[in-house]
Motif scaffolding. Structure first.
Motif, mmCIF file in Angstrom:
data_model
loop_
_atom_site.group_PDB
_atom_site.id
_atom_site.type_symbol
_atom_site.label_atom_id
_atom_site.label_comp_id
_atom_site.label_asym_id
_atom_site.label_seq_id
_atom_site.Cartn_x
_atom_site.Cartn_y
_atom_site.Cartn_z
ATOM 1 N N ASN B 165 0.816 -1.213 0.000
ATOM 2 C CA ASN B 165 0.000 0.000 0.000
ATOM 3 C C ASN B 165 0.852 1.265 0.000
ATOM 4 O O ASN B 165 0.485 2.271 -0.613
ATOM 5 N N GLN B 166 1.995 1.196 0.676
ATOM 6 C CA GLN B 166 2.907 2.336 0.690
ATOM 7 C C GLN B 166 3.395 2.640 -0.733
ATOM 8 O O GLN B 166 3.381 3.788 -1.177
ATOM 9 N N MET B 167 3.803 1.567 -1.443
ATOM 10 C CA MET B 167 4.233 1.740 -2.831
ATOM 11 C C MET B 167 3.109 2.326 -3.667
ATOM 12 O O MET B 167 3.322 3.222 -4.491
ATOM 13 N N LEU B 200 11.850 7.722 -7.832
ATOM 14 C CA LEU B 200 10.804 6.987 -7.112
ATOM 15 C C LEU B 200 10.572 5.614 -7.727
ATOM 16 O O LEU B 200 10.564 4.593 -7.026
ATOM 17 N N VAL B 201 10.378 5.570 -9.038
ATOM 18 C CA VAL B 201 10.089 4.294 -9.690
ATOM 19 C C VAL B 201 11.267 3.340 -9.526
ATOM 20 O O VAL B 201 11.088 2.140 -9.297
ATOM 21 N N SER B 202 12.497 3.858 -9.586
ATOM 22 C CA SER B 202 13.672 3.004 -9.397
ATOM 23 C C SER B 202 13.669 2.404 -7.991
ATOM 24 O O SER B 202 13.962 1.217 -7.802
ATOM 25 N N GLN B 203 13.341 3.244 -6.994
ATOM 26 C CA GLN B 203 13.296 2.750 -5.611
ATOM 27 C C GLN B 203 12.262 1.635 -5.468
ATOM 28 O O GLN B 203 12.522 0.586 -4.878
ATOM 29 N N ILE B 204 11.088 1.912 -6.013
ATOM 30 C CA ILE B 204 10.012 0.915 -5.886
ATOM 31 C C ILE B 204 10.387 -0.364 -6.638
ATOM 32 O O ILE B 204 10.179 -1.473 -6.147
ATOM 33 N N ALA B 205 10.979 -0.202 -7.804
ATOM 34 C CA ALA B 205 11.379 -1.374 -8.588
ATOM 35 C C ALA B 205 12.403 -2.204 -7.808
ATOM 36 O O ALA B 205 12.358 -3.443 -7.823
ATOM 37 N N GLN B 407 8.957 -0.612 -17.981
ATOM 38 C CA GLN B 407 8.445 0.157 -19.130
ATOM 39 C C GLN B 407 8.360 1.643 -18.801
ATOM 40 O O GLN B 407 8.651 2.505 -19.635
ATOM 41 N N VAL B 408 7.934 1.937 -17.562
ATOM 42 C CA VAL B 408 7.860 3.338 -17.137
ATOM 43 C C VAL B 408 9.255 3.956 -17.198
ATOM 44 O O VAL B 408 9.451 5.061 -17.733
ATOM 45 N N LEU B 409 10.240 3.227 -16.621
ATOM 46 C CA LEU B 409 11.621 3.732 -16.608
ATOM 47 C C LEU B 409 12.122 3.971 -18.034
ATOM 48 O O LEU B 409 12.692 5.018 -18.335
ATOM 49 N N ILE B 412 10.415 7.082 -19.394
ATOM 50 C CA ILE B 412 11.002 8.336 -18.924
ATOM 51 C C ILE B 412 12.277 8.619 -19.707
ATOM 52 O O ILE B 412 12.512 9.736 -20.178
ATOM 53 N N ASP B 413 13.058 7.556 -19.830
ATOM 54 C CA ASP B 413 14.323 7.652 -20.556
ATOM 55 C C ASP B 413 14.112 8.170 -21.976
ATOM 56 O O ASP B 413 14.866 9.013 -22.474
ATOM 57 N N MET B 414 13.050 7.632 -22.595
ATOM 58 C CA MET B 414 12.778 8.000 -23.981
ATOM 59 C C MET B 414 11.890 9.237 -24.066
ATOM 60 O O MET B 414 11.457 9.614 -25.162
ATOM 61 N N ARG B 415 11.612 9.826 -22.903
ATOM 62 C CA ARG B 415 10.783 11.035 -22.806
ATOM 63 C C ARG B 415 9.462 10.882 -23.560
ATOM 64 O O ARG B 415 9.044 11.773 -24.322
ATOM 65 N N ILE B 416 8.789 9.765 -23.316
ATOM 66 C CA ILE B 416 7.475 9.569 -23.960
ATOM 67 C C ILE B 416 6.462 10.472 -23.268
ATOM 68 O O ILE B 416 6.706 11.032 -22.193
ATOM 69 N N SER B 417 5.290 10.590 -23.865
ATOM 70 C CA SER B 417 4.284 11.534 -23.379
ATOM 71 C C SER B 417 3.760 11.137 -22.002
ATOM 72 O O SER B 417 3.771 9.968 -21.622
ATOM 73 N N GLY B 418 3.307 12.121 -21.243
ATOM 74 C CA GLY B 418 2.700 11.888 -19.934
ATOM 75 C C GLY B 418 1.527 10.930 -20.030
ATOM 76 O O GLY B 418 1.310 10.093 -19.154
ATOM 77 N N GLU B 419 0.799 11.010 -21.100
ATOM 78 C CA GLU B 419 -0.374 10.152 -21.305
ATOM 79 C C GLU B 419 0.021 8.679 -21.251
ATOM 80 O O GLU B 419 -0.580 7.885 -20.536
ATOM 81 N N LEU B 420 1.090 8.353 -21.979
ATOM 82 C CA LEU B 420 1.540 6.964 -22.037
ATOM 83 C C LEU B 420 2.165 6.540 -20.706
ATOM 84 O O LEU B 420 1.956 5.415 -20.236
ATOM 85 N N LEU B 421 2.909 7.473 -20.076
ATOM 86 C CA LEU B 421 3.486 7.167 -18.763
ATOM 87 C C LEU B 421 2.376 6.855 -17.763
ATOM 88 O O LEU B 421 2.428 5.867 -17.025
ATOM 89 N N ALA B 422 1.360 7.703 -17.750
ATOM 90 C CA ALA B 422 0.249 7.533 -16.807
ATOM 91 C C ALA B 422 -0.416 6.171 -17.022
ATOM 92 O O ALA B 422 -0.786 5.485 -16.071
ATOM 93 N N LEU B 423 -0.516 5.789 -18.265
ATOM 94 C CA LEU B 423 -1.128 4.509 -18.605
ATOM 95 C C LEU B 423 -0.336 3.353 -17.984
ATOM 96 O O LEU B 423 -0.903 2.431 -17.382
ATOM 97 N N ASP B 424 0.993 3.425 -18.126
ATOM 98 C CA ASP B 424 1.845 2.368 -17.569
ATOM 99 C C ASP B 424 1.806 2.357 -16.041
ATOM 100 O O ASP B 424 1.779 1.296 -15.417
ATOM 101 N N ILE B 425 1.801 3.562 -15.446
ATOM 102 C CA ILE B 425 1.757 3.609 -13.975
ATOM 103 C C ILE B 425 0.437 3.011 -13.464
ATOM 104 O O ILE B 425 0.405 2.239 -12.513
ATOM 105 N N ARG B 426 -0.646 3.361 -14.163
ATOM 106 C CA ARG B 426 -1.958 2.796 -13.769
ATOM 107 C C ARG B 426 -1.923 1.261 -13.877
ATOM 108 O O ARG B 426 -2.512 0.559 -13.073
ATOM 109 N N LYS B 427 -1.208 0.763 -14.890
ATOM 110 C CA LYS B 427 -1.106 -0.679 -15.091
ATOM 111 C C LYS B 427 -0.342 -1.310 -13.917
ATOM 112 O O LYS B 427 -0.728 -2.345 -13.371
ATOM 113 N N ALA B 428 0.744 -0.641 -13.506
ATOM 114 C CA ALA B 428 1.518 -1.136 -12.359
ATOM 115 C C ALA B 428 0.662 -1.120 -11.095
ATOM 116 O O ALA B 428 0.677 -2.067 -10.292
#
Lengths: 456, 456
Positions: B165-167, B200-205, B407-409, B412-428
């Motif tokens: 839940n913290q993550m 943050l994502v690296s820490q959680i990963a 995929q999120v990492l 970010i590296d590839m500087r994809i759009s926030g829309e796609l990032l949000a999609l992946d985070i929601r998936k996680a």
């Protein structure tokens, strides 16, 4: 137990009270003067010592910082418990490992593992129930049919003990009167009218005879009615056996966990357990020595049977042949039920004797009628007394009482001295007191309670 | 269950909560909105509806005039119960017949027999515990060693769920910020700093990788460490096996009812279960096709082993021979412990390699050292994370989370759009939520709870 029976009573005891094995929950019972105090050390939650009797408290059982389990602790403050002592019941997760850990912790904190039946022994010694009631607890747990359950329940609720105590009170009164005579023996006074005593003792003797008579029935109900299926090969014995057993098994197994391995061929009709006994070996003439042994054994079984179902092939048997064949069983004490099988294949109407039940085991025809006949055969034997004796120890004590009362009756008849009469009455009282446990020995108690399960 | 999972929740359910079989007591659990009302009909004693929660009441369960049993009724008033519903627990005599009768009466009065795990399912649906805690209840009941017990207890107490839940909270915050960006997308504002997200994502990963790494250890602890004893015939394999097993068995059987039939050759050291695996067939060269199959199977077992104890006869083996023989095991992932047996018969001092443990299995010499070495071999593998994953479902959900976070990492590296990032985070987030049961399906729940025992 033996000599240490009473000295052990200061210990606080613990045991798993639920069946061993994995389940949803397990209950560990702790009883003794220090029960609440000891559990309190291991229990993290409310202070159990400060709680009211008959309340339940959620908490953790811990060993230092290690959590063994989350449990519910049920509190019973003496004397308001099964044993009459302080009692705590811990309802834990149904893991053998956890139960073991909690019991080990309790033992480390000065509890002792309970011996079989020790909780009920303490209940008896603390006068929460008499000995016949304590014995009924074990019978109740072992009961596996409506009738055996009913008898055990009645005994546990004290019906039998009350009847015994009533007889004892009446005899005690008379014994006292007679003993009063002895004090005035030089004056030759008769306080106790011999005629009244005669009537009373006769009445009690008749009551006891009723109880004794109920033993056979009671014992059969408790252990199952020995029921032999006899018949020639191919008469349809096995088909009948399957038809009787399978149906009832299905009902029994409606609820999981009712496996009864000990008597494979037992089945229940109207709350009565019938114990089917195989006599495959029966034939009229043995062909060799080995078959002779087989027949001998079959005859032993027939000798012990309460009911014999004689199955014959209706298509191959005439009424005359049946009459002849049934003669084989005339010397046995059992009730014989002739069962005409394969009646579906009959082309003519048969005219066997009136007792005969017509069935087709294969097609499940006539089974209800046969079952009714089995029940009637048992109920015919039922004693009309409310109380039924099922316990051999009670039977023997009653037998001794009856014999002694007969001596009293003879004594009155022979006008023997009050001194001797009083002696015999005291002897009868002693035997009655054995039943409820007013007089007892450590050996007797050890013997009775060792047959209990641990945790009861 | 399936589609009817939730619609069934209006039923009041009942089940035997203690293991099936004869014992001192049995507990029948009744839960649902009408639990108190229904039991009240059958219960002769106090009016249960008028009593406080967490109190115990003596009374009789009756069917009309027929007394089924004298029981203790424990009352839990909603929501203060395991399920969160009204609950009554009836503590009756431990007779299968009586339990069956009471359950039948309850069913006649509109209770339904509970499905496996249905009480815990209701506890989950009423938010008394999360899904990983519910799963831990089953693990706790199945736990059979200190380590497996500790892991189940920790999970049941919510440690794992809390970490998940913290993550989730951290990820949700970021997802919200990114989604806020989307609302303002035409303005090209970046609310969520990509660098912070990366950290943050690296820490959680990394945390999730720790959990994933703990699975092998956790699973081995839960199921027992597969430990192969290998060695030539007459090296003393069987003597060693007996020496290891018998000692520990004695401890386990201090308390009755701890039989564990499923794994015959399991034993516990320091709370860790080792599962001994027989490889009698191992030889270096097969003499025929059948022996070849035997060796093939032995190799399969060696492949799956965590520990291989290679037992050899110290009186017949030189240090050079041992080095040669150990090469046979170099391709297996297991830790190999060379065990020099029969050292009591050595006339000279041996100089095997440093790893070798010297014992005499027959004389019970060196066994403590060997056991310590077994424990060290396991602990070496232990992950230093407090939380250890033992459940394959959790492992798979975490694996999906880890893959998505990767995929999120990458994104970010590839500087994809926030829309796609949000999609992946929601998936996680979705995969994390699967663990605690925030998102779930009826099929999943049915699958999880069908593995529970009835009454839990």
């Amino acid at each position: 137990m033996g000599a240490h029976l009473h000295s052990d009573l200061n210990d606080t005891i613990c045991a798993l009270a639920t069946p061993a094995g994995t389940g949803a929950i397990g209950v560990i019972r702790v009883s003794g003067s220090r029960a609440i105090e000891i559990v309190n050390i291991l229990f993290k939650g409310k202070d159990l010592a400060a709680q009211a009797s008959h309340t339940i408290h959620f908490g953790k059982i811990t060993d230092g910082s290690r959590i063994i389990d989350e449990v519910l602790a049920s509190l019973f403050v003496a004397p308001k418990s099964y044993t009459g002592e302080h009692t705590v019941e811990l309802s834990c997760h149904g893991s053998t490992y956890i139960q073991q850990q909690i019991l080990q912790l309790l033992v480390q904190h000065d509890c002792r593992l309970a011996k079989p039946g020790e909780f009920t022994l303490r209940a008896f010694l603390n006068k929460k129930l008499d000995l016949s009631q304590a014995e009924a607890v074990a019978d109740l747990i072992a009961s596996d049919s409506a009738e055996s359950h009913k008898m055990a329940m009645q005994q546990m609720r004290g019906g039998f003990g009350a009847q015994i105590n009533q007889m004892r009170t009446q005899l005690v009164n008379f014994a006292s009167l007679i003993e009063l005579e002895l004090d005035f023996s030089e004056e030759d006074v008769e306080f106790a009218a011999r005629e009244e005593l005669l009537v009373l003792v006769s009445q009690i003797a008749a009551l006891i005879q009723n109880l004794l008579d109920s033993f056979n029935y009671g014992n059969a109900i408790k252990n199952g009615i020995p029921t032999v299926i006899a018949g020639k090969p191919n008469a349809g014995k096995s088909t009948l056996l399957n038809a009787l057993i399978n149906e009832e098994r299905a009902i029994v197994s409606d609820i999981a966990g009712t496996t009864r391995d000990t008597i494979e061929e037992a089945f229940v009709i109207d709350g009565i357990t019938f114990r089917l006994i195989d006599t495959a070996g029966i034939r009229q003439h043995a062909s060799d020595a080995i078959e002779e042994i087989g027949i001998e054994r079959a005859f032993e079984k027939l000798q012990k049977a309460s009911i014999i179902m004689y199955v014959f092939d209706a298509t191959l048997t005439t009424a005359e042949q049946l009459t002849e064949e049934l003669k084989l069983f005339s010397s046995y004490p059992a009730i014989v039920i002739p069962v005409a099988n394969k009646t579906d294949a009959l082309t003519h109407t048969s005219a066997f004797n009136q007792e005969t039940v017509s069935i087709s085991a294969k097609n499940n025809i006539g089974m209800e009628l046969l079952k009714q006949r089995l029940v009637v055969a048992v109920r015919k034997d039922e004693i009309k007394n409310d109380i039924i004796i099922t316990n051999l120890r009670h039977y023997e004590a009653l037998k001794h009482t009856a014999d002694t009362l007969q001596q009293v009756l003879n004594g009155i008849d022979m006008r023997i001295s009050g001194e001797l009469l009083a002696l015999d009455i005291r002897k009868a009282l002693f035997h009655l007191a054995e039943i409820t446990g007013e007089v007892t020995t450590d050996d007797l108690l050890a013997n009775i309670f060792s047959k209990f399960c641990i945790g009861k």
